[in-house]
Design a protein around this motif. Structure first.
Motif, PDB file in Angstrom:
ATOM      1  N   VAL A 194       4.128  12.903  -0.864  1.00  0.00           N
ATOM      2  CA  VAL A 194       3.601  11.539  -0.767  1.00  0.00           C
ATOM      3  C   VAL A 194       4.707  10.546  -1.094  1.00  0.00           C
ATOM      4  CG1 VAL A 194       2.010   9.868  -1.796  1.00  0.00           C
ATOM      5  CG2 VAL A 194       1.206  12.166  -1.214  1.00  0.00           C
ATOM      6  N   LEU A 231       1.193   4.003  -3.175  1.00  0.00           N
ATOM      7  CA  LEU A 231       0.994   5.455  -3.066  1.00  0.00           C
ATOM      8  C   LEU A 231       2.206   6.206  -3.616  1.00  0.00           C
ATOM      9  CD1 LEU A 231      -0.631   5.595   0.483  1.00  0.00           C
ATOM     10  CD2 LEU A 231      -1.657   6.557  -1.588  1.00  0.00           C
ATOM     11  N   SER A 276       2.765  14.227  -6.186  1.00  0.00           N
ATOM     12  CA  SER A 276       3.204  14.832  -4.929  1.00  0.00           C
ATOM     13  C   SER A 276       4.522  14.236  -4.469  1.00  0.00           C
ATOM     14  CB  SER A 276       2.137  14.606  -3.848  1.00  0.00           C
ATOM     15  OG  SER A 276       2.679  14.887  -2.566  1.00  0.00           O
ATOM     16  N   THR A 281       0.843  -1.204   0.000  1.00  0.00           N
ATOM     17  CA  THR A 281       0.000   0.000   0.000  1.00  0.00           C
ATOM     18  C   THR A 281       0.874   1.247   0.000  1.00  0.00           C
ATOM     19  OG1 THR A 281      -1.765  -1.168   1.164  1.00  0.00           O
ATOM     20  CG2 THR A 281      -1.847   1.230   1.209  1.00  0.00           C
ATOM     21  N   PHE A 282       1.923   1.244   0.821  1.00  0.00           N
ATOM     22  CA  PHE A 282       2.841   2.394   0.830  1.00  0.00           C
ATOM     23  C   PHE A 282       3.536   2.528  -0.526  1.00  0.00           C
ATOM     24  CE2 PHE A 282       3.171   1.375   5.575  1.00  0.00           C
ATOM     25  CZ  PHE A 282       2.299   2.379   5.933  1.00  0.00           C
ATOM     26  N   HIS A 300       1.566   8.318  -7.022  1.00  0.00           N
ATOM     27  CA  HIS A 300       1.569   9.778  -6.892  1.00  0.00           C
ATOM     28  C   HIS A 300       2.955  10.373  -7.066  1.00  0.00           C
ATOM     29  CE1 HIS A 300      -2.663   9.975  -5.768  1.00  0.00           C
ATOM     30  NE2 HIS A 300      -2.441   8.838  -5.136  1.00  0.00           N
ATOM     31  N   ILE A 303       7.351  10.398   1.866  1.00  0.00           N
ATOM     32  CA  ILE A 303       6.816   9.815   3.097  1.00  0.00           C
ATOM     33  C   ILE A 303       6.474   8.342   2.903  1.00  0.00           C
ATOM     34  CG2 ILE A 303       4.772   9.867   4.615  1.00  0.00           C
ATOM     35  CD1 ILE A 303       4.995  13.008   4.392  1.00  0.00           C
ATOM     36  N   CYS A 304       5.861   8.019   1.780  1.00  0.00           N
ATOM     37  CA  CYS A 304       5.454   6.620   1.568  1.00  0.00           C
ATOM     38  C   CYS A 304       6.635   5.737   1.182  1.00  0.00           C
ATOM     39  CB  CYS A 304       4.333   6.553   0.547  1.00  0.00           C
ATOM     40  SG  CYS A 304       2.802   7.270   1.195  1.00  0.00           S
TER      41      CYS A 304
END
Lengths: 227, 227
Positions: free
Chosen positions: A131, A112, A128, A108-109, A116, A134-135
């Motif tokens: 995103v 993302l 982004s 899932t990370f 993105h 961080i992910c």
């Protein structure tokens, strides 16, 4: 029963690898190439089977329809013959499921980050770098957690193949082959497992759409992410 | 066997709600308040049981230790007596697991939104309105998918309580009570289920740390997010 699936992608590939390892005699596979709305791939009648229309989809003769990859793997374990790929005892099953869930969250990370962050999403979603950064960090943290959870065994959970290996390989293979994101240097057990499991016929690289892959490759550089 | 857990939080609360519904006679619960490093809560000896040290942790008499909430719920289903909360057939189990996995992914999105959006994270993590906006949208999309998957039954998967209800309630309750994020208006079945399940003793609101809750409340306004 029948499984409708794509030829590649991290969620479909879990099931493809599983079926290659399990070789159940009574599961028919219907494999589609990359989605193509104009060409009607996959067909609307198949997509209409579930609320998301996402592959994989399992349809059993008795009418059961399952549209989520981990639920499909558990269902197959309970319904088809072949090597046990969950675990012989409740404790062994729990160990398999722990790894599966940590890898699933890792994906899932990663999803993302890729969706993105990559140029692939530029026309369809909000891009982004926040995103992505961080992910990506959360994705690598999950792999480091896996590294700590692993023992020195040949496979993810111990001395035989389980669905945790299928979920792990589908995730790491997709990250490496399609986005050129490797296992971090400090995850040596995981990297060694990955290199070895790659040799199995079940983990043969699927055929990716090369036009998309050409844009996706180099995700770390595209998003300024390091380990 | 023993379960070490926190009194609140979306992952711990899945197990708290489950245990309240299941009432297994042979599971001892050791419940900690909010984590407090200085006060040694939870104790280092408990945290050392697993690589993450995160609650919930299950420790069985035979030495099995499980540190992931969904693996714990499946393990309990296979080992303790009480009402069947997974499903009687492989198809019913698959339906429960489909919902569980969709809610679990929803919670990952919610967690990213809350962690990187709320003022609560300001001193410890990178704050990002991009992450908030993108992950809030993904969270609500997951709830809308759930809405489509649900039938008109009393519970998430049908006519009885399953672990899907426990996972759903723990997620929606935490979002609503701690961050003031409700179920979207267009998810009427889910909202009705939520209002009804809330009446059950198992879903009694836990005691949240009020100083933190005061900062967390109003996450949507804090991050400029609407439905």
């Amino acid at each position: 029963m029948k499984i409708y699936n794509f030829a590649f992608g991290p969620y479909p590939q879990r099931v493809n690898i599983y079926l290659a390892e399990k070789s159940p005699p009574n599961v028919e596979r219907v494999i589609f190439d990359a989605p193509d709305k104009q060409a009607g791939v996959p067909p609307a009648s198949i997509k209409a089977l579930t609320p998301t229309g996402a592959m994989p989809i399992l349809r059993d003769e008795d009418g059961a329809i399952i549209g989520q990859s981990l639920a499909i793997l558990e269902y197959l374990e309970s319904k088809v013959s072949g090597p046990d790929m969950l675990g012989a005892t409740p404790a062994a099953k729990a160990r398999t499921r722990e790894f599966v869930q940590v890898f699933d969250e890792a994906l899932t990370f990663f999803g993302l980050w890729a969706r993105h962050g990559s140029d692939l999403g530029r026309d369809t979603v909000r891009i982004s770098l926040d995103v992505a950064a961080i992910c990506a960090a959360r994705y690598f943290d999950q792999l480091r957690l896996i590294e700590k959870m692993m023992s020195q065994s040949d496979f993810i959970t111990g001395d035989r193949v389980t669905i945790a290996d299928c979920v792990a390989m589908a995730t790491l293979q997709y990250a490496a082959d399609f986005y050129d994101v490797p296992v971090p240097d400090d995850c040596q057990r995981l990297a060694r497992w990955c290199a070895e499991f790659r040799q199995r016929p079940s983990a043969a690289s699927p055929r990716y759409p090369e036009d998309k892959r050409a844009i996706a490759l180099g995700l770390m550089a595209q998003t300024g992410v390091g380990f």
